[in-house]
Design a protein around this motif. Sequence first.
Motif, PDB file in Angstrom:
ATOM      1  N   PHE A   1       0.831  -1.207   0.000  1.00  0.00           N
ATOM      2  CA  PHE A   1       0.000   0.000   0.000  1.00  0.00           C
ATOM      3  C   PHE A   1       0.871   1.265   0.000  1.00  0.00           C
ATOM      4  O   PHE A   1       0.605   2.221  -0.719  1.00  0.00           O
ATOM      5  N   LEU A   2       1.917   1.230   0.838  1.00  0.00           N
ATOM      6  CA  LEU A   2       2.816   2.374   0.965  1.00  0.00           C
ATOM      7  C   LEU A   2       3.521   2.673  -0.353  1.00  0.00           C
ATOM      8  O   LEU A   2       3.557   3.821  -0.821  1.00  0.00           O
ATOM      9  N   LEU A   3       4.056   1.641  -0.992  1.00  0.00           N
ATOM     10  CA  LEU A   3       4.790   1.806  -2.246  1.00  0.00           C
ATOM     11  C   LEU A   3       3.873   2.226  -3.389  1.00  0.00           C
ATOM     12  O   LEU A   3       4.220   3.114  -4.179  1.00  0.00           O
ATOM     13  N   ILE A   4       2.696   1.587  -3.470  1.00  0.00           N
ATOM     14  CA  ILE A   4       1.741   1.956  -4.528  1.00  0.00           C
ATOM     15  C   ILE A   4       1.263   3.389  -4.327  1.00  0.00           C
ATOM     16  O   ILE A   4       1.139   4.157  -5.285  1.00  0.00           O
ATOM     17  N   GLY A   5       0.986   3.753  -3.060  1.00  0.00           N
ATOM     18  CA  GLY A   5       0.562   5.120  -2.752  1.00  0.00           C
ATOM     19  C   GLY A   5       1.597   6.138  -3.192  1.00  0.00           C
ATOM     20  O   GLY A   5       1.259   7.158  -3.809  1.00  0.00           O
ATOM     21  N   LEU A   6       2.868   5.873  -2.871  1.00  0.00           N
ATOM     22  CA  LEU A   6       3.948   6.785  -3.275  1.00  0.00           C
ATOM     23  C   LEU A   6       4.055   6.872  -4.794  1.00  0.00           C
ATOM     24  O   LEU A   6       4.221   7.963  -5.360  1.00  0.00           O
ATOM     25  N   ALA A   7       3.957   5.706  -5.468  1.00  0.00           N
ATOM     26  CA  ALA A   7       4.045   5.679  -6.934  1.00  0.00           C
ATOM     27  C   ALA A   7       2.910   6.486  -7.570  1.00  0.00           C
ATOM     28  O   ALA A   7       3.127   7.253  -8.520  1.00  0.00           O
ATOM     29  N   LEU A   8       1.688   6.319  -7.044  1.00  0.00           N
ATOM     30  CA  LEU A   8       0.543   7.062  -7.575  1.00  0.00           C
ATOM     31  C   LEU A   8       0.691   8.562  -7.339  1.00  0.00           C
ATOM     32  O   LEU A   8       0.322   9.374  -8.194  1.00  0.00           O
ATOM     33  N   LEU A   9       1.219   8.937  -6.171  1.00  0.00           N
ATOM     34  CA  LEU A   9       1.450  10.355  -5.884  1.00  0.00           C
ATOM     35  C   LEU A   9       2.458  10.959  -6.856  1.00  0.00           C
ATOM     36  O   LEU A   9       2.244  12.060  -7.386  1.00  0.00           O
ATOM     37  N   VAL A  10       3.541  10.236  -7.106  1.00  0.00           N
ATOM     38  CA  VAL A  10       4.576  10.736  -8.022  1.00  0.00           C
ATOM     39  C   VAL A  10       4.019  10.862  -9.443  1.00  0.00           C
ATOM     40  O   VAL A  10       4.191  11.895 -10.110  1.00  0.00           O
ATOM     41  N   LEU A  11       3.326   9.816  -9.915  1.00  0.00           N
ATOM     42  CA  LEU A  11       2.760   9.827 -11.263  1.00  0.00           C
ATOM     43  C   LEU A  11       1.662  10.878 -11.392  1.00  0.00           C
ATOM     44  O   LEU A  11       1.612  11.637 -12.372  1.00  0.00           O
ATOM     45  N   GLY A  12       0.780  10.945 -10.376  1.00  0.00           N
ATOM     46  CA  GLY A  12      -0.309  11.925 -10.396  1.00  0.00           C
ATOM     47  C   GLY A  12       0.220  13.349 -10.405  1.00  0.00           C
ATOM     48  O   GLY A  12      -0.281  14.207 -11.135  1.00  0.00           O
ATOM     49  N   ALA A  13       1.247  13.608  -9.587  1.00  0.00           N
ATOM     50  CA  ALA A  13       1.850  14.949  -9.538  1.00  0.00           C
ATOM     51  C   ALA A  13       2.478  15.310 -10.879  1.00  0.00           C
ATOM     52  O   ALA A  13       2.334  16.439 -11.372  1.00  0.00           O
ATOM     53  N   ARG A  14       3.142  14.350 -11.490  1.00  0.00           N
ATOM     54  CA  ARG A  14       3.791  14.599 -12.790  1.00  0.00           C
ATOM     55  C   ARG A  14       2.760  14.960 -13.849  1.00  0.00           C
ATOM     56  O   ARG A  14       2.908  15.944 -14.571  1.00  0.00           O
ATOM     57  N   TRP A  15       1.698  14.159 -13.942  1.00  0.00           N
ATOM     58  CA  TRP A  15       0.659  14.426 -14.947  1.00  0.00           C
ATOM     59  C   TRP A  15      -0.059  15.731 -14.674  1.00  0.00           C
ATOM     60  O   TRP A  15      -0.381  16.480 -15.595  1.00  0.00           O
ATOM     61  N   LEU A  16      -0.328  15.997 -13.400  1.00  0.00           N
ATOM     62  CA  LEU A  16      -1.051  17.221 -13.039  1.00  0.00           C
ATOM     63  C   LEU A  16      -0.227  18.465 -13.378  1.00  0.00           C
ATOM     64  O   LEU A  16      -0.741  19.421 -13.971  1.00  0.00           O
ATOM     65  N   VAL A  17       1.049  18.461 -13.034  1.00  0.00           N
ATOM     66  CA  VAL A  17       1.909  19.615 -13.302  1.00  0.00           C
ATOM     67  C   VAL A  17       2.068  19.835 -14.802  1.00  0.00           C
ATOM     68  O   VAL A  17       1.931  20.958 -15.310  1.00  0.00           O
ATOM     69  N   GLU A  18       2.339  18.758 -15.546  1.00  0.00           N
ATOM     70  CA  GLU A  18       2.532  18.889 -16.993  1.00  0.00           C
ATOM     71  C   GLU A  18       1.271  19.381 -17.685  1.00  0.00           C
ATOM     72  O   GLU A  18       1.333  20.246 -18.571  1.00  0.00           O
ATOM     73  N   SER A  19       0.112  18.840 -17.300  1.00  0.00           N
ATOM     74  CA  SER A  19      -1.147  19.258 -17.927  1.00  0.00           C
ATOM     75  C   SER A  19      -1.503  20.691 -17.546  1.00  0.00           C
ATOM     76  O   SER A  19      -2.015  21.457 -18.365  1.00  0.00           O
ATOM     77  N   ALA A  20      -1.217  21.085 -16.289  1.00  0.00           N
ATOM     78  CA  ALA A  20      -1.499  22.456 -15.846  1.00  0.00           C
ATOM     79  C   ALA A  20      -0.681  23.465 -16.648  1.00  0.00           C
ATOM     80  O   ALA A  20      -1.182  24.529 -17.021  1.00  0.00           O
ATOM     81  N   ILE A  21       0.578  23.129 -16.924  1.00  0.00           N
ATOM     82  CA  ILE A  21       1.433  24.028 -17.712  1.00  0.00           C
ATOM     83  C   ILE A  21       0.901  24.156 -19.134  1.00  0.00           C
ATOM     84  O   ILE A  21       0.860  25.258 -19.705  1.00  0.00           O
ATOM     85  N   GLU A  22       0.462  23.024 -19.722  1.00  0.00           N
ATOM     86  CA  GLU A  22      -0.092  23.056 -21.081  1.00  0.00           C
ATOM     87  C   GLU A  22      -1.367  23.891 -21.141  1.00  0.00           C
ATOM     88  O   GLU A  22      -1.587  24.651 -22.088  1.00  0.00           O
ATOM     89  N   ILE A  23      -2.229  23.738 -20.130  1.00  0.00           N
ATOM     90  CA  ILE A  23      -3.488  24.498 -20.092  1.00  0.00           C
ATOM     91  C   ILE A  23      -3.197  25.992 -19.944  1.00  0.00           C
ATOM     92  O   ILE A  23      -3.837  26.831 -20.596  1.00  0.00           O
ATOM     93  N   ALA A  24      -2.224  26.323 -19.101  1.00  0.00           N
ATOM     94  CA  ALA A  24      -1.851  27.728 -18.917  1.00  0.00           C
ATOM     95  C   ALA A  24      -1.369  28.335 -20.232  1.00  0.00           C
ATOM     96  O   ALA A  24      -1.744  29.455 -20.599  1.00  0.00           O
ATOM     97  N   ARG A  25      -0.551  27.585 -20.965  1.00  0.00           N
ATOM     98  CA  ARG A  25      -0.056  28.077 -22.255  1.00  0.00           C
ATOM     99  C   ARG A  25      -1.190  28.226 -23.263  1.00  0.00           C
ATOM    100  O   ARG A  25      -1.226  29.188 -24.036  1.00  0.00           O
ATOM    101  N   ALA A  26      -2.128  27.266 -23.266  1.00  0.00           N
ATOM    102  CA  ALA A  26      -3.242  27.307 -24.221  1.00  0.00           C
ATOM    103  C   ALA A  26      -4.133  28.524 -23.991  1.00  0.00           C
ATOM    104  O   ALA A  26      -4.631  29.131 -24.942  1.00  0.00           O
ATOM    105  N   PHE A  27      -4.341  28.898 -22.717  1.00  0.00           N
ATOM    106  CA  PHE A  27      -5.189  30.046 -22.392  1.00  0.00           C
ATOM    107  C   PHE A  27      -4.409  31.360 -22.376  1.00  0.00           C
ATOM    108  O   PHE A  27      -4.987  32.433 -22.206  1.00  0.00           O
TER     109      PHE A  27
END
Length: 356
Positions: free
Chosen positions: A173-199
């Motif tokens: 649970f601990l390892l999967i949780g950490l992996a999901l946090l890292v992956l989720g943060a990466r996707w969220l940051v990258e998509s937020a930057i793209e959305i900011a540029r688009a607008f």
Amino acid sequence: MTWLMLGVGLVLLVLGADLLVKGAARLAGSFGIPALVIGLTVVAFGTSAPELAVSVKSAWSGQAELAIANAVGSNIFNVLFILGAAAMISPLIISRQLIRQDVPIMVLVSVVALLMTLNGEISRLEAGLLFAGLLAYTWFLFQQGKAKGADTADEEVEALLKTPAPVWQNLLFLLIGLALLVLGARWLVESAIEIARAFGVNEAVIGLTIVAAGTSLPEVVTSIIASLRGERDIAVGNVVGSNIFNILCVLGLSGLVSPTPLLAGAQMVALDIPVMVGVALLCVPLFFTGSMVNRIEGLLFMLLYIAYTWYLVAMALKQPYLPQLEQGIAYALLPAVLLYVVIAFIRDRLKASRNS
């Protein structure tokens, strides 16, 4: 696809935080660590894990302004939106400890963050001071809880620790949780930057709105459910604790891992961080009067959040009605809130004098 990545990233952050808390809490319990300590550390850190993951990822990747914007936006969202929504469902009870201790600490660390960012950045030394403040605050809470006794431990933490689970499952649970946090943060940051540029807006605006609201989802769920269950003091304590953690840990740790100082742009220094401090200060008289946040105050919180977000978006998109919106906020909404606070304070003092 960018919006889909943003949504999936948010879901992964929430799931990751939940699995991380369950795995880490049970693992700590299996080593004989008291429920009180687990509640003050593992669970407290876990509910703010999305903000921490996104800000650390942003700082590490060079989006230093997004790191501060996420923490500042989350603090504004936590008080105005979450407490506003929870109070509109059911009036919130404010405990004496919150009024005397935790809210003043929230105001203090908010002012410290404002002073640190006046020069447009948070240096590594300043970030280290914030993180040291987190360690001191956690130690203080632990000593306070130990003095009060084991009965101060969170019931949900104790229930979680009573659920039997093998060590390998907790580690998984601990390892999967950490992996999901890292992956989720990466996707969220990258998509937020793209959305900011688009607008055509800067990353800080996206961080203050979409990212901040998304990373605060665990607090939304916790506070709304607590309000619906009638646990009306938990909703407020959860928000205040999260705001303290966001400044001391999220900004502190992000500044320590960032290769460059965390940036606070002109708008952040002139508008957003002062709004965060103002929101924290607003809690003092409203919490003090009647030791409760009623439905009217919840509605005022919600109106303030809508006005703030609307103003941010209108300013970023350079809407022609921006001057009228500024005048409406400055000459109608803010004076109305101030008038309500004064009336509520006078009414509370008159009531107290009659009772005495």
